[in-house]
Design a protein around this motif. Structure first.
Motif, PDB file in Angstrom:
ATOM      1  N   TYR A  16       8.718  -5.565   4.148  1.00 41.61           N
ATOM      2  CA  TYR A  16       7.883  -5.914   3.525  1.00 41.61           C
ATOM      3  C   TYR A  16       6.311  -5.074   4.097  1.00 41.61           C
ATOM      4  O   TYR A  16       5.626  -4.877   2.791  1.00 41.61           O
ATOM      5  CB  TYR A  16       7.070  -7.021   4.389  1.00 41.61           C
ATOM      6  N   GLN A  17       6.732  -3.753   5.070  1.00 42.99           N
ATOM      7  CA  GLN A  17       5.343  -3.791   5.586  1.00 42.99           C
ATOM      8  C   GLN A  17       5.401  -1.937   4.958  1.00 42.99           C
ATOM      9  O   GLN A  17       4.275  -1.024   4.280  1.00 42.99           O
ATOM     10  CB  GLN A  17       5.302  -2.708   6.709  1.00 42.99           C
ATOM     11  N   SER A  18       6.883  -1.588   4.022  1.00 44.95           N
ATOM     12  CA  SER A  18       6.629  -0.445   3.454  1.00 44.95           C
ATOM     13  C   SER A  18       5.860  -0.656   2.248  1.00 44.95           C
ATOM     14  O   SER A  18       5.709   0.544   0.974  1.00 44.95           O
ATOM     15  CB  SER A  18       8.198   0.025   2.784  1.00 44.95           C
ATOM     16  N   ASN A  19       6.176  -2.233   1.201  1.00 41.57           N
ATOM     17  CA  ASN A  19       5.260  -2.035   0.461  1.00 41.57           C
ATOM     18  C   ASN A  19       4.532  -3.584   0.600  1.00 41.57           C
ATOM     19  O   ASN A  19       4.955  -4.143   0.144  1.00 41.57           O
ATOM     20  CB  ASN A  19       6.962  -2.704  -0.393  1.00 41.57           C
ATOM     21  N   PRO A  20       3.072  -3.188   1.071  1.00 44.15           N
ATOM     22  CA  PRO A  20       2.262  -4.653   1.408  1.00 44.15           C
ATOM     23  C   PRO A  20       1.870  -4.857   0.811  1.00 44.15           C
ATOM     24  O   PRO A  20       1.281  -6.512  -0.004  1.00 44.15           O
ATOM     25  CB  PRO A  20       0.964  -3.902   2.690  1.00 44.15           C
ATOM     26  N   ALA A  21       1.867  -4.572  -0.848  1.00 43.19           N
ATOM     27  CA  ALA A  21       1.341  -4.847  -1.671  1.00 43.19           C
ATOM     28  C   ALA A  21       1.541  -5.820  -2.572  1.00 43.19           C
ATOM     29  O   ALA A  21       1.271  -7.543  -2.793  1.00 43.19           O
ATOM     30  CB  ALA A  21       1.414  -3.951  -3.087  1.00 43.19           C
ATOM     31  N   ALA A  22       3.045  -6.746  -1.995  1.00 37.76           N
ATOM     32  CA  ALA A  22       4.173  -7.941  -2.174  1.00 37.76           C
ATOM     33  C   ALA A  22       3.381  -9.303  -1.645  1.00 37.76           C
ATOM     34  O   ALA A  22       2.596  -8.971  -1.118  1.00 37.76           O
ATOM     35  CB  ALA A  22       5.108  -7.761  -1.573  1.00 37.76           C
ATOM     36  N   GLU A  23       3.480 -10.077  -1.720  1.00 39.19           N
ATOM     37  CA  GLU A  23       3.301 -11.589  -1.173  1.00 39.19           C
ATOM     38  C   GLU A  23       3.998 -11.915  -0.151  1.00 39.19           C
ATOM     39  O   GLU A  23       5.270 -12.589  -0.504  1.00 39.19           O
ATOM     40  CB  GLU A  23       2.886 -12.378  -2.611  1.00 39.19           C
ATOM     41  N   SER A  32       2.491  -7.809  12.192  1.00 40.55           N
ATOM     42  CA  SER A  32       1.311  -8.369  11.399  1.00 40.55           C
ATOM     43  C   SER A  32       0.903  -7.891  10.561  1.00 40.55           C
ATOM     44  O   SER A  32       1.256  -6.819   9.422  1.00 40.55           O
ATOM     45  CB  SER A  32      -0.230  -7.535  12.859  1.00 40.55           C
ATOM     46  N   VAL A  33      -0.019  -8.390   9.797  1.00 39.45           N
ATOM     47  CA  VAL A  33      -0.124  -7.932   8.411  1.00 39.45           C
ATOM     48  C   VAL A  33      -1.568  -7.685   8.012  1.00 39.45           C
ATOM     49  O   VAL A  33      -2.524  -9.001   8.322  1.00 39.45           O
ATOM     50  CB  VAL A  33       0.338  -8.861   7.073  1.00 39.45           C
ATOM     51  N   ARG A  34      -2.428  -6.911   7.844  1.00 35.95           N
ATOM     52  CA  ARG A  34      -3.559  -6.359   7.960  1.00 35.95           C
ATOM     53  C   ARG A  34      -4.810  -7.203   9.219  1.00 35.95           C
ATOM     54  O   ARG A  34      -5.905  -7.790   8.652  1.00 35.95           O
ATOM     55  CB  ARG A  34      -4.067  -7.374   6.657  1.00 35.95           C
ATOM     56  N   GLY A  35      -4.112  -6.760  10.216  1.00 32.88           N
ATOM     57  CA  GLY A  35      -4.658  -7.648  11.444  1.00 32.88           C
ATOM     58  C   GLY A  35      -4.093  -8.691  12.215  1.00 32.88           C
ATOM     59  O   GLY A  35      -4.679  -8.968  12.446  1.00 32.88           O
ATOM     60  N   ASP A  36      -3.886  -9.674  10.558  1.00 32.08           N
ATOM     61  CA  ASP A  36      -3.434 -10.588  11.359  1.00 32.08           C
ATOM     62  C   ASP A  36      -1.587 -11.149  11.635  1.00 32.08           C
ATOM     63  O   ASP A  36      -1.425 -10.576  10.669  1.00 32.08           O
ATOM     64  CB  ASP A  36      -3.399 -11.765  10.128  1.00 32.08           C
ATOM     65  N   PRO A  37      -1.350 -11.719  13.240  1.00 30.65           N
ATOM     66  CA  PRO A  37      -0.614 -12.275  13.892  1.00 30.65           C
ATOM     67  C   PRO A  37       0.380 -13.139  12.734  1.00 30.65           C
ATOM     68  O   PRO A  37       0.077 -13.907  11.867  1.00 30.65           O
ATOM     69  CB  PRO A  37      -0.398 -12.328  15.216  1.00 30.65           C
ATOM     70  N   TYR A  95      17.053  -4.854  -3.226  1.00 35.69           N
ATOM     71  CA  TYR A  95      17.003  -5.366  -4.579  1.00 35.69           C
ATOM     72  C   TYR A  95      15.373  -5.856  -4.926  1.00 35.69           C
ATOM     73  O   TYR A  95      14.889  -5.777  -5.877  1.00 35.69           O
ATOM     74  CB  TYR A  95      17.872  -6.912  -4.701  1.00 35.69           C
ATOM     75  N   VAL A  96      15.231  -5.411  -3.982  1.00 28.61           N
ATOM     76  CA  VAL A  96      13.703  -6.788  -3.742  1.00 28.61           C
ATOM     77  C   VAL A  96      12.934  -5.534  -3.874  1.00 28.61           C
ATOM     78  O   VAL A  96      11.660  -5.231  -4.490  1.00 28.61           O
ATOM     79  CB  VAL A  96      12.818  -7.774  -2.423  1.00 28.61           C
ATOM     80  N   VAL A  97      12.884  -4.090  -2.843  1.00 24.81           N
ATOM     81  CA  VAL A  97      11.909  -2.737  -2.475  1.00 24.81           C
ATOM     82  C   VAL A  97      11.845  -2.229  -3.642  1.00 24.81           C
ATOM     83  O   VAL A  97      10.834  -1.985  -3.689  1.00 24.81           O
ATOM     84  CB  VAL A  97      12.355  -2.557  -0.838  1.00 24.81           C
ATOM     85  N   HIS A  98      13.045  -2.072  -4.005  1.00 20.18           N
ATOM     86  CA  HIS A  98      12.920  -0.760  -5.700  1.00 20.18           C
ATOM     87  C   HIS A  98      12.263  -1.334  -6.464  1.00 20.18           C
ATOM     88  O   HIS A  98      11.549   0.063  -6.498  1.00 20.18           O
ATOM     89  CB  HIS A  98      14.742  -0.826  -5.672  1.00 20.18           C
ATOM     90  N   PRO A  99      12.388  -2.192  -6.711  1.00 21.04           N
ATOM     91  CA  PRO A  99      11.471  -2.366  -8.792  1.00 21.04           C
ATOM     92  C   PRO A  99       9.963  -1.793  -7.793  1.00 21.04           C
ATOM     93  O   PRO A  99       8.771  -1.790  -8.021  1.00 21.04           O
ATOM     94  CB  PRO A  99      11.880  -3.486  -8.860  1.00 21.04           C
ATOM     95  N   ILE A 100       9.504  -2.708  -6.308  1.00 18.77           N
ATOM     96  CA  ILE A 100       8.380  -2.210  -6.141  1.00 18.77           C
ATOM     97  C   ILE A 100       7.975  -0.888  -5.833  1.00 18.77           C
ATOM     98  O   ILE A 100       6.876  -1.107  -6.199  1.00 18.77           O
ATOM     99  CB  ILE A 100       8.025  -3.532  -4.538  1.00 18.77           C
ATOM    100  N   VAL A 101       8.910  -0.281  -5.039  1.00 24.38           N
ATOM    101  CA  VAL A 101       8.546   1.160  -5.462  1.00 24.38           C
ATOM    102  C   VAL A 101       7.779   1.946  -6.622  1.00 24.38           C
ATOM    103  O   VAL A 101       6.946   2.707  -6.839  1.00 24.38           O
ATOM    104  CB  VAL A 101      10.003   1.671  -4.703  1.00 24.38           C
ATOM    105  N   GLN A 102       8.923   0.676  -7.597  1.00 25.83           N
ATOM    106  CA  GLN A 102       8.422   1.694  -9.243  1.00 25.83           C
ATOM    107  C   GLN A 102       7.452   1.304  -9.226  1.00 25.83           C
ATOM    108  O   GLN A 102       6.307   2.228  -9.731  1.00 25.83           O
ATOM    109  CB  GLN A 102       9.751   0.522  -9.805  1.00 25.83           C
ATOM    110  N   LEU A 103       6.763  -0.035  -9.192  1.00 28.69           N
ATOM    111  CA  LEU A 103       5.072  -0.442  -8.983  1.00 28.69           C
ATOM    112  C   LEU A 103       4.556   0.271  -8.620  1.00 28.69           C
ATOM    113  O   LEU A 103       3.395   0.864  -9.076  1.00 28.69           O
ATOM    114  CB  LEU A 103       5.432  -1.453  -8.563  1.00 28.69           C
ATOM    115  N   THR A 104       5.066   0.216  -7.382  1.00 34.43           N
ATOM    116  CA  THR A 104       4.212   1.422  -6.530  1.00 34.43           C
ATOM    117  C   THR A 104       3.449   3.487  -6.892  1.00 34.43           C
ATOM    118  O   THR A 104       2.695   3.355  -7.276  1.00 34.43           O
ATOM    119  CB  THR A 104       4.452   1.825  -4.833  1.00 34.43           C
ATOM    120  N   GLU A 105       5.009   4.092  -7.088  1.00 38.65           N
ATOM    121  CA  GLU A 105       4.546   4.837  -8.139  1.00 38.65           C
ATOM    122  C   GLU A 105       4.137   4.718  -9.559  1.00 38.65           C
ATOM    123  O   GLU A 105       3.108   5.859 -10.284  1.00 38.65           O
ATOM    124  CB  GLU A 105       6.242   5.205  -8.323  1.00 38.65           C
ATOM    125  N   ALA A 106       3.785   3.769 -10.194  1.00 35.58           N
ATOM    126  CA  ALA A 106       3.063   3.854 -11.651  1.00 35.58           C
ATOM    127  C   ALA A 106       2.002   3.592 -10.959  1.00 35.58           C
ATOM    128  O   ALA A 106       1.192   4.194 -12.101  1.00 35.58           O
ATOM    129  CB  ALA A 106       4.250   2.567 -12.358  1.00 35.58           C
TER     130      ALA A 106
END
Length: 427
Positions: free
Chosen positions: A30-37, A104-109, A152-163
């Protein structure tokens, strides 16, 4: 008996360490793609693994819809939220180890708790007699499934990040996104592709607009500069001098009109631009505008055929003045001497209709869709000869849109043009 107890202890330690390791894998994914919910991301692992997973926020409230509740004390949750890894046993239900991993995510535990899924393990126990082998097999399969799920979850998010990075640099290419997926990531990819397509269109429009403005400014400036240099020659006749000065004056006025039209178009495009609406007679407004521009149509001996019904509208009178003046100026410009311009107004059930028809040179059918675009000129040579900068109809369209109305154009070459404006009826 002693060997069984020793084996059980080593087995539980192995399970705990594996649970901690897989929990950290989920967090790192998750932390490698923090844009996901966060909740949706972790819930995806719960559905794809043999683990029961629960996620607690900083208020110690569960965030996932778990298949079964993981019994965790509030003190244990607080311990993990404070930054410690918790280890223990779910002795009340099936005796499987439970671990809690902090992050933690953006300072929240947050606290992520994992244990083996009771139903999955029970099914394996029924089918296989060697329970110790089952535990190991379960952990191996679970780890493998987590790796697959992470890809399965991370690869498409990586694609979105690159786009996203490409769009930020001005490259609106989103063709490689996973838009055929039917889950939330697929929907996000489709929305991103639509956004990138619209941004590409806007960027193209911006480039065209800048190019058009530059051309419209450069042309009169070149004329002014050239004739100003010519005036420096002392051998010019008085007639030539006056002709050059007249051209400089006309080009200066052209620049002034361009600046005024650009300012007006920019002003109208502001989202908070208010309309100063009043109730007034539309037919009387049209008659007044015709009288105001009388010198223009009488100079060309154009016949004005006026047929107006008594109509009351609720609108911004100053803005609609600009609409009628621009439309009539265009009709006069492109109508030959001794031609005819017809103005009609009709009170319909839902709308008030105003049409302005000239007997001018007309517009080619393929050009009709572009007449309201900024700086568009149907015939640039003829347009330049009669003046104008291609912004008048853009201003007209914007004002009509602000009044929730519509404007349409119909024309054919050498047969004249008709602009039809439809305005909502006033209350």
């Amino acid at each position: 008996m002693a060997s069984t107890t020793m084996f059980e202890g080593r087995k539980n330690n192995f399970i705990e360490e594996t649970l901690v390791k897989d929990g950290k894998t989920i967090i790192e994914a998750y932390q490698s793609n923090p844009a996901a919910e966060l909740g949706t991301f972790v819930q995806g692992f719960s559905g794809l693994s043999i683990y029961s997973i629960q996620l607690f926020n900083k208020e110690s409230m569960p965030m996932l819809e778990a298949k079964e509740l993981i019994p965790v004390e509030q003190t244990t949750i607080k311990q993990v939220l404070d930054g410690s890894i918790a280890r223990g046993f779910d002795t009340e239900s099936h005796g499987f180890p439970v671990v809690g991993v902090p992050f933690s995510v953006r300072g929240d535990p947050y606290a992520l708790f994992l244990t083996l899924d009771k139903q999955t393990v029970a099914q394996e126990q029924e089918n296989m007699p060697w329970i110790h082998a089952v535990y190991i097999l379960v952990l191996v399969i679970g780890s493998f499934l987590i790796l697959i799920a992470a890809r399965y979850v991370v690869h498409p998010i990586v694609q979105l990040t690159e786009a996203t990075k490409r769009v930020a640099k001005g490259t609106f290419d989103s063709a490689n996104l996973p838009m055929k997926r039917r889950d939330e990531i697929g929907q996000l990819s489709v929305s991103f592709h639509e956004m990138a397509t619209e941004l590409a269109k806007l960027d193209h429009m911006r480039q065209d607009f800048v190019s058009s403005v530059s051309h419209e400014i450069q042309s009169p400036l070149t004329s002014i500069s050239g004739f100003t240099k010519a005036l420096k020659h002392k051998k010019l006749s008085e007639e030539s001098r006056l002709r050059y000065l007249t051209i400089i004056e006309e080009e200066s006025e052209r620049l002034s009109r361009l600046g005024q039209n650009l300012l007006q178009l920019s002003y109208l495009q502001q989202e908070d631009h208010p309309l100063k609406v009043t109730t007034y007679r539309l037919d009387e407004q049209l008659r007044r505008v015709v009288i105001t521009i009388e010198p223009l149509w009488t100079a060309k001996e154009i016949k004005m055929d006026i047929e107006l019904e008594a109509i009351t509208v609720l609108a911004d009178q100053d803005q609609l003045d600009q609409v009628w003046i621009n439309l009539l100026n265009n009709a006069i410009k492109f109508t030959a001497p001794n031609g005819t311009i017809r103005i009609q107004s009709m009170d319909k059930t839902q709308h008030n209709i105003v049409s302005i028809t000239d007997s001018g040179i007309g517009i080619p059918e393929e050009e009709l869709v572009n007449v309201f675009k900024p700086f568009h000129k149907v015939d640039k040579a003829r347009s330049h000869s009669v003046g104008g900068n291609g912004l008048g109809l853009s201003i007209v369209k914007k004002i009509i849109d602000m009044h929730s109305g519509e404007i349409h154009v119909s024309s054919s070459l050498d047969s004249g043009t008709t602009f039809t404006v439809s305005l909502p009826r006033g209350n």
